[in-house]
Every structure is written in C-alpha cells, then in structure tokens.
Design a protein around this motif. Structure first.
Motif, short mmCIF file in Angstrom:
data_model
loop_
_atom_site.label_atom_id
_atom_site.label_comp_id
_atom_site.label_asym_id
_atom_site.label_seq_id
_atom_site.Cartn_x
_atom_site.Cartn_y
_atom_site.Cartn_z
N ASN A 137 0.78 -1.17 0.13
CA ASN A 137 0.09 -0.15 -0.03
C ASN A 137 0.90 1.22 -0.11
OD1 ASN A 137 -2.28 -1.88 0.34
ND2 ASN A 137 -2.06 -1.56 2.37
N LEU A 138 2.02 1.21 -0.62
CA LEU A 138 3.05 2.38 -0.82
C LEU A 138 2.32 3.50 -1.32
CD1 LEU A 138 5.83 3.48 -0.02
CD2 LEU A 138 6.68 2.56 -2.15
N LYS A 139 2.16 4.78 -0.80
CA LYS A 139 1.77 5.85 -1.48
C LYS A 139 2.68 6.57 -2.54
CE LYS A 139 -2.01 4.83 0.37
NZ LYS A 139 -3.21 4.19 -0.53
N GLU A 140 2.88 6.18 -3.68
CA GLU A 140 3.94 6.78 -4.55
C GLU A 140 3.29 7.26 -5.97
OE1 GLU A 140 6.80 7.88 -4.26
OE2 GLU A 140 7.66 7.00 -2.40
N ASP A 141 3.78 7.99 -6.61
CA ASP A 141 3.57 8.25 -8.18
C ASP A 141 3.80 7.11 -8.99
OD1 ASP A 141 2.34 10.78 -7.54
OD2 ASP A 141 4.16 11.75 -7.96
N TYR A 142 2.92 6.52 -9.56
CA TYR A 142 3.32 5.27 -10.16
C TYR A 142 3.19 5.51 -11.83
CZ TYR A 142 2.72 2.68 -5.88
OH TYR A 142 2.92 2.33 -4.79
N PRO A 143 4.03 4.94 -12.58
CA PRO A 143 5.01 3.90 -12.24
C PRO A 143 6.23 4.67 -11.42
CG PRO A 143 5.08 4.38 -14.55
CD PRO A 143 4.10 4.95 -14.08
N HIS A 144 6.66 3.61 -10.65
CA HIS A 144 7.69 4.16 -9.60
C HIS A 144 9.01 3.40 -9.70
CE1 HIS A 144 9.39 5.33 -5.88
NE2 HIS A 144 9.49 4.19 -5.37
N ILE A 145 10.05 3.89 -9.61
CA ILE A 145 11.32 3.20 -9.97
C ILE A 145 11.68 2.74 -8.73
CG2 ILE A 145 13.69 3.59 -10.79
CD1 ILE A 145 13.08 6.19 -12.48
N ILE A 146 12.08 1.15 -8.86
CA ILE A 146 12.53 0.61 -7.67
C ILE A 146 14.00 -0.05 -7.81
CG2 ILE A 146 10.08 -0.03 -7.03
CD1 ILE A 146 10.70 -2.96 -8.27
N PHE A 182 1.23 -8.97 -12.62
CA PHE A 182 2.57 -8.59 -12.67
C PHE A 182 2.71 -7.12 -12.98
CE2 PHE A 182 6.64 -8.42 -15.16
CZ PHE A 182 7.36 -9.07 -14.11
N PRO A 183 2.94 -6.35 -11.87
CA PRO A 183 2.80 -5.07 -11.64
C PRO A 183 4.07 -4.49 -11.82
CG PRO A 183 2.54 -5.74 -9.45
CD PRO A 183 2.63 -7.00 -10.19
N PHE A 184 4.99 -5.03 -12.91
CA PHE A 184 6.28 -4.62 -12.90
C PHE A 184 6.44 -4.39 -14.21
CE2 PHE A 184 6.37 -7.00 -9.23
CZ PHE A 184 7.14 -6.35 -8.25
N GLN A 185 7.45 -3.39 -14.85
CA GLN A 185 7.78 -3.02 -16.32
C GLN A 185 9.52 -2.77 -16.14
OE1 GLN A 185 5.49 0.18 -17.48
NE2 GLN A 185 3.68 -0.96 -17.90
N ILE A 186 9.97 -2.61 -17.20
CA ILE A 186 11.44 -2.36 -17.48
C ILE A 186 11.55 -1.22 -18.62
CG2 ILE A 186 12.23 -4.26 -18.81
CD1 ILE A 186 14.78 -4.12 -17.33
N THR A 187 12.52 -0.08 -18.39
CA THR A 187 12.53 0.68 -19.45
C THR A 187 13.33 0.32 -20.52
OG1 THR A 187 14.05 1.97 -18.14
CG2 THR A 187 11.57 2.39 -17.89
N GLU A 188 13.85 0.99 -21.57
CA GLU A 188 15.10 0.51 -22.17
C GLU A 188 16.50 1.01 -21.89
OE1 GLU A 188 14.85 4.69 -24.81
OE2 GLU A 188 14.31 3.03 -25.81
N ASP A 189 16.32 1.82 -20.67
CA ASP A 189 17.58 2.06 -19.96
C ASP A 189 18.02 1.15 -18.84
OD1 ASP A 189 17.87 4.22 -21.55
OD2 ASP A 189 16.66 5.61 -20.38
N GLY A 190 17.10 0.20 -18.66
CA GLY A 190 17.15 -0.84 -17.67
C GLY A 190 16.52 -0.42 -16.16
N GLU A 191 15.73 0.58 -16.25
CA GLU A 191 15.21 0.89 -14.93
C GLU A 191 13.82 0.02 -14.71
OE1 GLU A 191 14.18 5.10 -15.34
OE2 GLU A 191 15.95 5.76 -14.76
N ILE A 192 13.72 -0.53 -13.39
CA ILE A 192 12.85 -1.47 -13.10
C ILE A 192 11.69 -0.68 -12.61
CG2 ILE A 192 12.00 -3.52 -11.86
CD1 ILE A 192 14.93 -4.39 -12.28
N LEU A 193 10.38 -0.68 -13.08
CA LEU A 193 9.29 0.13 -12.69
C LEU A 193 8.21 -0.56 -11.69
CD1 LEU A 193 8.89 2.41 -15.73
CD2 LEU A 193 10.27 2.88 -13.67
N LEU A 194 7.62 -0.12 -10.78
CA LEU A 194 6.51 -0.52 -10.22
C LEU A 194 5.27 0.25 -10.45
CD1 LEU A 194 5.00 -2.52 -7.89
CD2 LEU A 194 5.66 -0.51 -6.47
N THR A 195 4.27 -0.50 -11.13
CA THR A 195 3.37 0.28 -11.78
C THR A 195 2.01 0.48 -10.80
OG1 THR A 195 2.20 -1.77 -12.57
CG2 THR A 195 3.87 -0.75 -14.01
N LYS A 196 2.01 -0.26 -9.59
CA LYS A 196 0.73 0.16 -8.71
C LYS A 196 1.19 -0.32 -7.41
CE LYS A 196 -1.86 -4.39 -9.48
NZ LYS A 196 -3.03 -4.62 -9.80
#
Length: 632
Positions: free
Chosen positions: A57-66, A89-103
């Motif tokens: 239940n982390l309150k952040e702006d999503y997607p959030h870099i983890i 699966f609430p995760f994504q990865i950018t072309e720069d290798g940043e792993i994002l949490l989406t919710k």
C-alpha cells in the motif's frame, strides 16, 4: 584463459607477451613470431541489485522506479518477466534498464515476486545471463482482527472444577503471522447476566476461556460474553455464548436389547436400510449429555454395515458395502449407544446401552466376476500373429461353467478363446492405422447367458520401424532461364524414434547436381551448371529415417523453357498429329488406285475422239488428261 574472477579495484591490467615457433621450437633453425596482448580488467556492470523490499500500500506516483540494471553491452535490449507466470505482474522495465512498479502492492495477495531480467541483442541473442531479482512485500498493519464465527457457542458441565477449560475463542488476523501486526490481545469487556460475580476469564494471548467458579445450572443456564480482540492498531468485538449443561448422570437406554434376525439377499443395494433402532436418554434435551451416537462394536467383519443417526435417539442400520454370500453368510452385530459428553464420575455404560442384531445373507444367482477391474495392454505393433495378447480371468460365484466373447474389434485383429478367455491376434496389427483401441470382453454363464459381466480392454500399440520415409512429391520442373533450387520433402508413418530427422543423399553420384539438407524433413536440390537443352532428368535419392531405414527413390526433374509466369512453355497445338503406320499405307494405296482408274478412263476417251476428230495441237491437252495429271 581466465582461471579466477578478477576484481577491477584490486587487479591491475595485464600485458601478455606471446611467442610462437615452428618445428615445435626443437631446432636452432626454427623461426618464431611474437605478439603483445593487452588485457584491461573492467567492472562487471551486469550485477543484481539484490532483494528489493517494498511496503504494501505504498503511496507513490506510479510507475515508480525501484531498481536499475545495466548490461555490459551498451546496446542491449531489456525484457522483464515473472518467474511464477501469474496473471498479476505489476512491473515493467525501460529501455535504460530501470525497473518500474506500476501500482500498489498487497502482501495478503502475494508476499514475494521473482523477476527475471533478460539482456539481448537485436537478433534476440542473450548478451548476459538471465538475472533473478526478488521483490519482497513488507507487511503493514492494514487488517483488523476477524471473529471466526458471528457467535461462538461453548458448553460446560455444572460443577466442573475451578479453572476448567470451557473452550477457545477463534479469531484470525490477515497480517503477517508472527509479527506485532497480527499479535492479538483478548479482553472480556462485559458479561450477561451482570448481576452475578465474574464467572469466566480469558487468556490474553490465546483466547482460551476458563471457569472461575463452580457453575450451577439451577442458578444460570446461559452466559453471554463480549470479548474485545485487539492488535497494535485495530480491535473488534466477538460474542461468546456459554451454556451450563446438566451432568451426564443418565444412561442411553435401547427400546429393546435384541432385534430379530433379518434376512437380506446378497445383491441388496448399498445404502439400503436394514433396521431402524431407537434409544432414549433422560438427561437435559439437546445437550451432549442427552444426544445419542450409535456404533457397531462387534460382528461387523469387513465393515459391511454402519449406523446412521440424527443424534436424537433414532438410528438406521444400513448396508455400507456389497454383500457376498460366498464369503460371509451371517453377521451377529453388537450396537452401542453412547453420549458425546462423558458420564459423571462413578457411572459406567452397561448392557442396557447395548443391543444385538443378526443378519442372514441369502444366496442369489450372480453374474460372473472378473479378477481385474482395469485391463490395459501395451504391445508392439509387430506382435506375432497368433500369440496370446491377454488372458482374461473370470469366475462364477456359484461355480457354474462360463464362456467368453469379444466385441468391438472393428479392425478384425483379435479373437478370444470362448473357453479360456485368452485373447490372441489373428491379423497383423498396424499402429499407423490405429494406435489405441478398445474391445469389450463378456463373461457369461453357459446355462444362463443373461447372467453376464463386461470388461473393456484398452490396447495401445507401440511403434516399430516398419515404414520407410517417402518423398511427398516425385517430380518437379526447372526453368532454364532461372535455375532456382527445388525443395523436396519426405514423410514417414512411424513416430519417434523411427521417424525424423531424415537424411537425404544421392543413391549414386550426379556430377551436375547438389543435394543439401534444410531441416529434419526436407532438403534442397540444386542444378550446378546451366543446361544447354530441355529434357527430363531422373535422379535416385535415398531418404533414411532416424533408425537408418530407407531405400532409393526416383525423382524426375523436367528442364524446360518457361513463360513469363514461370511455367514450362507448351506449343499452342500440342504435339503434331501422326497416324499409325498401317493407316498411312492404306490411305496411300487408295489414292494410287483411284489415280490409276482415272488414267485408264482418260486413255479410252482419248482414243474415241481420235477417230472422230483430227489430232489436236501439241499445246492443247485433253481435259480428262488435265484432270488425271495431278495423279502423276
């Protein structure tokens, strides 16, 4: 060659001097060469960020870099998958290798995720080994305690010693077990009736309720408690009702202690009620002291019978398993009546709480019985003709003579010995026609064929290498203007390991042709030099399967001039029309005969005119002669 891991902060760069000599350096005249190799130790950028912990239940702006990963290859393409392959699966990865949490995450829904990161090049080839990253969801206290039941019902006998356990209040908390978030505290906040002294206590950590004094039913039959259950942030109230029940000082009594002998045919259905029995108890109704449970304590060999009851003193003796006169013809049952609550001290169950019942099983003419319920056969498809595939065993309970018959063999491969039950093969079986099939075997009494039983025999044929690979097409054309390779394909009726991959070879050498394998079932046929004329070439190609079986096969290639659409050119009228030799000779003879007749007629007419007229000039010709001239 690297023989250990290097640390870029501790290991220096390396310069290697390499010398090479011919003649193994064994002579003074050996020549040599030298080279210098410079090795720079660089840090490995492809390193796991380790276990990542994220609060639920982390309150952040999503997607959030983890986290972020970096490949040793600058142009690597990153992809991210979940090892468990679940829908969420609430995760994504950018072309720069940043792993994002989406919710936001919910620990009660999933406590840990295993991410797998791939780094690949433009050709989908891995440039670094796959990397696993664990994401742990940290628990927060976001769930309040929940009572297992809307109202918890407990019973206690009167005059139980002080401190006796009455029961336990069941409450659960969905937060992580073993943490302060799920640690519960129990407190009694009210008791009804309130005009009596406190009668119960509750353990603060376990919820166990104990009696604080001797309870008398005549004083109070029912107590109602309100219990507050709390964790570090939340609390809830649970209702508990405690009944003070009478001491179990009365025995269950059967209406009669011996029931008459009952007769049952051995084919009586399972579940049939044999007898209804009754017993009474003088203790307080609807309590553990007065409820009655029945059980068969003796004589129930094989647990053939059971007693069903509603607890109110009525029992039903029913058939639990099939009866068999041949194995057991008489049952002498002893049935006990008991209370769920223990009897008061000094009181024991006696003969008045026990009844007996005799059951006699009568013989009936039963159908033959097979020794096995499941009949499965697995044999190779080249199983020897006439051999025994399976010996089916069956017998008649009354020892009567039985026979066998076989049905459902659509291919006509099998037959059964009517006397012994042996199933034999009468025709060659072929897996490529039918791999799995079923037949039905019937065992019947010879004197009474209506008394019969059936079993299904499941047959599975295993493959043997009894088929050679065959070319799917045996001819093709090739345009002289464009010598494109020809793809030839083969197929085999067998399955692995007697099928693909196939091996394609020429049966003999063809100087102007080349045969190259494409995959496990096809090859490429190519003409090396351009032909000078049209024609049809016959090639012998051998195709062998994985087991090495194969024979030469004819493959014809027609070489031709092609149209603009890429097809062989065919003249508009096809081939020239030619009559048979006999017909040609007949026509020529007829024409010559006809010319001879015309010539004779012309001469005769000419002689007649000569008698009447003068001889015509040389330049003139008789018309008839003109007509006959073309026959010369």
């Amino acid at each position: 060659m690297r023989n250990r891991n290097l640390d870029p902060l501790e290991d220096p760069d390396y310069t290697l001097f390499i010398r090479v000599q011919d003649k193994n350096g064994a002579t003074e005249t050996a020549l040599s060469g030298n080279a210098r190799v410079h090795i720079v130790v660089q840090p490995n950028l492809w390193a796991s960020p380790g276990t990542i912990t994220i609060k639920e239940n982390l309150k952040e702006d999503y997607p959030h870099i983890i986290a972020k990963v970096q490949s040793n290859e600058p142009d690597a393409i990153y992809t991210l998958v979940q090892k468990e392959r679940e829908l969420i699966f609430p995760f994504q990865i950018t072309e720069d290798g940043e792993i994002l949490l989406t919710k936001e995450l919910d620990r009660e829904q999933k406590e840990m995720y295993t991410l797998v990161v791939f780094a690949k090049d433009n050709h989908d080839r891995e440039v670094d080994p796959p990397m696993e990253i664990h994401v742990v969801v940290e628990d927060v206290n976001d769930n309040e305690p929940v009572c297992e039941h809307e109202e918890t019902l407990l019973e206690v006998q009167e005059n139980e010693p002080i401190g006796s356990i009455v029961g336990e209040l069941k409450v659960y908390d969905a937060d992580k077990e073993g943490t302060l978030n799920s640690q519960l505290t129990y407190t009694i906040i009210s008791q009804d009736p309130s005009n009596v002294q406190d009668s119960f206590s509750i353990d603060e950590t376990s919820g166990t309720i104990q009696a604080l004094r001797l309870l008398q039913r005549r004083e109070q039959k029912v107590y109602n408690l309100d219990v507050r259950v709390s964790d570090s942030d939340f609390s809830t109230n649970c209702k508990v009702t405690i009944k003070v029940i009478d001491v179990n000082n009365e025995l269950p009594l059967f209406e009669k202690n011996h029931y008459d002998t009952h007769s049952l045919p051995e084919d009586a259905e399972v579940g049939k009620t044999v007898l209804t029995i009754k017993a009474t108890d003088a203790d307080e109704p609807n309590t553990g002291s007065s409820n009655i449970e029945f059980s068969i304590s003796e004589g129930n060999e094989g647990d053939v019978f059971t007693v069903e009851t509603d607890g109110q003193g009525v029992g039903y003796v029913v058939i639990a398993k099939p009866l068999d006169f041949e194995s057991h013809s008489t049952y002498n049952l002893t049935i006990d009546a008991r209370n769920p609550e223990p009897l008061m001290t000094g009181l024991d169950y006696g003969s008045e709480s026990t009844a007996t019942l005799s059951v006699s099983v009568t013989d009936v003419d039963e159908a033959p019985e097979f020794s096995l319920n499941i009949l499965d056969v697995v044999v190779p498809e080249n199983f020897t003709k006439g051999s025994v595939l399976l010996a089916v065993e069956a017998k008649d309970p009354e020892k009567k003579e039985i026979g066998f018959k076989l049905d459902g063999d659509a291919q006509g491969w099998l037959e059964i010995d009517a006397a012994t039950g042996e199933i034999r093969t009468k025709q060659k079986m072929d897996r490529e026609i039918l791999e799995n099939f079923e037949v039905t075997v019937t065992a019947f009494e010879k004197q009474n064929p209506e008394k019969s039983s059936e079993r299904v025999v499941h047959v599975r044929l295993l493959d043997v290498n009894d088929n050679i690979p065959k070319l799917i097409t045996t001819s093709e054309f090739l345009c002289m203007q464009n010598l494109k390779p020809i793809t030839i394909k083969a197929e085999d009726g067998d399955s692995d390991p007697f099928s693909r991959p196939f091996n394609f070879t020429f049966s003999k050498k063809f100087a102007n042709w080349k045969l190259t394998q494409i995959d496990d079932s096809s090859a490429e046929l190519r003409l090396v030099k351009k032909p000078i004329k049209e024609g049809t070439i016959s090639l012998k190609i051998t195709v062998k399967d994985k087991g090495g079986m194969g024979v030469p096969q004819l493959f014809e290639v027609r070489i031709c001039n092609c149209t603009a659409l890429g097809y062989c050119y065919i003249p508009p009228h096809g081939e020239s029309f030619k009559l048979p030799v006999g017909a040609t000779i007949g026509i020529l003879a007829g024409i010559l005969g006809f010319c001879a007749i015309l010539f004779i007629i012309a001469i005769k007419r000419s002689k007649k005119k000569d008698k009447k007229k003068q001889q015509p000039e040389d330049g003139e010709r008789n018309p008839m002669m003109k007509d006959a001239w073309w026959c010369r």
